[in-house]
Design an enzyme around this catalytic site. Structure first.
Site, PDB file in Angstrom:
ATOM      1  N   GLN A  12      -5.141  -1.752   9.231  1.00 14.14           N
ATOM      2  CA  GLN A  12      -4.844  -2.838   8.440  1.00 14.14           C
ATOM      3  C   GLN A  12      -5.377  -4.260   9.634  1.00 14.14           C
ATOM      4  OE1 GLN A  12      -3.793  -3.673   5.698  1.00 14.14           O
ATOM      5  NE2 GLN A  12      -3.960  -5.780   5.713  1.00 14.14           N
ATOM      6  N   ASP A  27     -11.249   2.310   3.296  1.00 13.85           N
ATOM      7  CA  ASP A  27     -11.477   0.722   3.115  1.00 13.85           C
ATOM      8  C   ASP A  27     -12.956   0.389   2.842  1.00 13.85           C
ATOM      9  OD1 ASP A  27      -9.507  -1.140   3.290  1.00 13.85           O
ATOM     10  OD2 ASP A  27      -9.391  -0.767   5.401  1.00 13.85           O
ATOM     11  N   LYS A  56       0.911  -1.264  -0.093  1.00 12.26           N
ATOM     12  CA  LYS A  56      -0.080   0.054  -0.063  1.00 12.26           C
ATOM     13  C   LYS A  56       1.130   1.177   0.214  1.00 12.26           C
ATOM     14  CE  LYS A  56      -3.803  -2.599   1.931  1.00 12.26           C
ATOM     15  NZ  LYS A  56      -4.660  -3.012   3.404  1.00 12.26           N
TER      16      LYS A  56
HETATM   17  N1  GUN Z   1      -6.741  -7.314   5.688  1.00  6.64           N
HETATM   18  C1  GUN Z   1      -6.943  -7.631   4.446  1.00  6.64           C
HETATM   19  N2  GUN Z   1      -7.648  -7.352   3.727  1.00  6.64           N
HETATM   20  C2  GUN Z   1      -7.602  -5.970   4.049  1.00  6.64           C
HETATM   21  C3  GUN Z   1      -8.393  -4.911   3.459  1.00  6.64           C
HETATM   22  O1  GUN Z   1      -8.893  -4.680   2.368  1.00  6.64           O
HETATM   23  N3  GUN Z   1      -8.338  -3.794   4.468  1.00  6.64           N
HETATM   24  C4  GUN Z   1      -7.693  -3.910   5.581  1.00  6.64           C
HETATM   25  N4  GUN Z   1      -7.524  -2.702   6.489  1.00  6.64           N
HETATM   26  N5  GUN Z   1      -7.362  -4.883   6.187  1.00  6.64           N
HETATM   27  C5  GUN Z   1      -7.062  -6.053   5.437  1.00  6.64           C
END
Ligand code: GUN
Length: 282
Positions: A96, A119, A52
């Site tokens: 996350q 998200d 990211k």
């Molecule tokens: N963990 C696995 N996929 C995601 C996601 O799309 N966003 C976040 N914040 N955590 C994750």
């Protein structure tokens, strides 16, 4: 031979479009900024967070990394989110997942200002999607809509079957396909005669979490198959929820694993970060 839907190429196309928008915003005096919070050091999460941050750098989005120790309390995390909510220069906040067991994930998601919920997990974002109002959309299903549209696949009027009903993929996927005027069926582990239902699908989205479960018996000839799963088999090779070699010859189009849905999730997160500027100025 089916059309192989190239998620890597489409995600690069989207990121390059976003790069231009971020430069335009910069010229108008706005620097897009994403705060990324990771609690603990789960290796898979570290890889996702790293990717990211790399995508932000590629597009020109500033990223603020908060790497907090495993022992961080819920109160401490909520306090940080409160501070980031109040910071005008922070456009998006991403925590996350998964979080350590002593932290209530729902409480954390609810604490994020819906205007910074890149998200799309906040109940307000999910509700807005449900009733067709502006808000952030969960990145993986939003990415799948882009894969279909940019591959020239019509959704309106099609029988769309989603396997899986998670809050992050299955449910928002169904709502998005409905918004595109698909005729949508959601199936799950308790669905009776699953094969009979999935064989009606013109577009089949598989997010079931079981390696290679979907074989040709589940698929209608000429269907479009989207595979959300990602697993590592005993030889460390990546595979999806779909048995690709078995299913591909039957399809009109299919996503590979890797290189299908996967790269789209981050591209759509970046899209949401850019979108957040407009949402915050509404
Ligand atoms: N963990 C696995 N996929 C995601 C996601 O799309 N966003 C976040 N914040 N955590 C994750």
């Amino acid at each position: 031979m089916p059309q192989i839907i190239d998620g890597k190429a489409i995600s690069t196309e989207i990121k390059d479009e976003l790069k231009v928008k971020v430069e335009e915003l910069k010229a108008q005096g706005t620097q897009v900024c994403l705060a990324v919070i990771q609690v603990g050091n789960d290796p898979a999460s570290s890889v996702y967070v790293g990717n990211k941050k790399k995508a932000c750098a590629y597009i020109g989005i500033e990223s603020l990394a908060y790497e907090l120790p495993e022992e961080t309390t819920q109160e401490e995390l909520l306090e940080l989110i409160g501070e980031l909510n109040a910071k005008k220069e922070v456009n998006g906040i991403l925590v996350q997942l998964p979080l350590p067991k002593h932290i209530d994930e729902d409480a954390v998601i609810r604490a994020i200002d819906p205007k910074k919920d890149v998200d799309g997990f906040h109940p307000q974002s999910v509700g807005a999607l449900c009733i067709g109002q502006p808000g952030f959309v969960s990145c993986t299903p939003a990415g799948i809509i882009q894969l279909l549209k940019r591959s020239g696949i019509e959704i309106a009027g099609k029988n769309c079957v989603v396997i899986g009903r998670s809050n992050i993929v299955g449910k928002p996927m169904a709502l998005l396909l409905l918004r595109e005027n698909g005729t949508v069926t959601v199936t799950h582990s308790k669905t009776r005669d699953l094969k009979e239902v999935t064989k009606q699908a013109d577009i089949l989205v598989v997010a079931i979490g079981k390696p290679k479960m979907i074989t040709r018996e589940y698929v209608k000839e000429g269907a479009v198959v989207i595979d959300v799963g990602i697993h590592r088999n005993e030889n460390s090779k990546l595979c999806g929820d779909v048995d690709y070699d078995d299913v591909a010859p039957l399809c009109s189009a299919i996503t590979p694993v890797p290189g299908g849905v996967g790269p789209m999730t981050i591209a759509m997160l970046m899209h949401n970060c850019v979108e957040s500027v407009a949402l915050q100025n509404l």
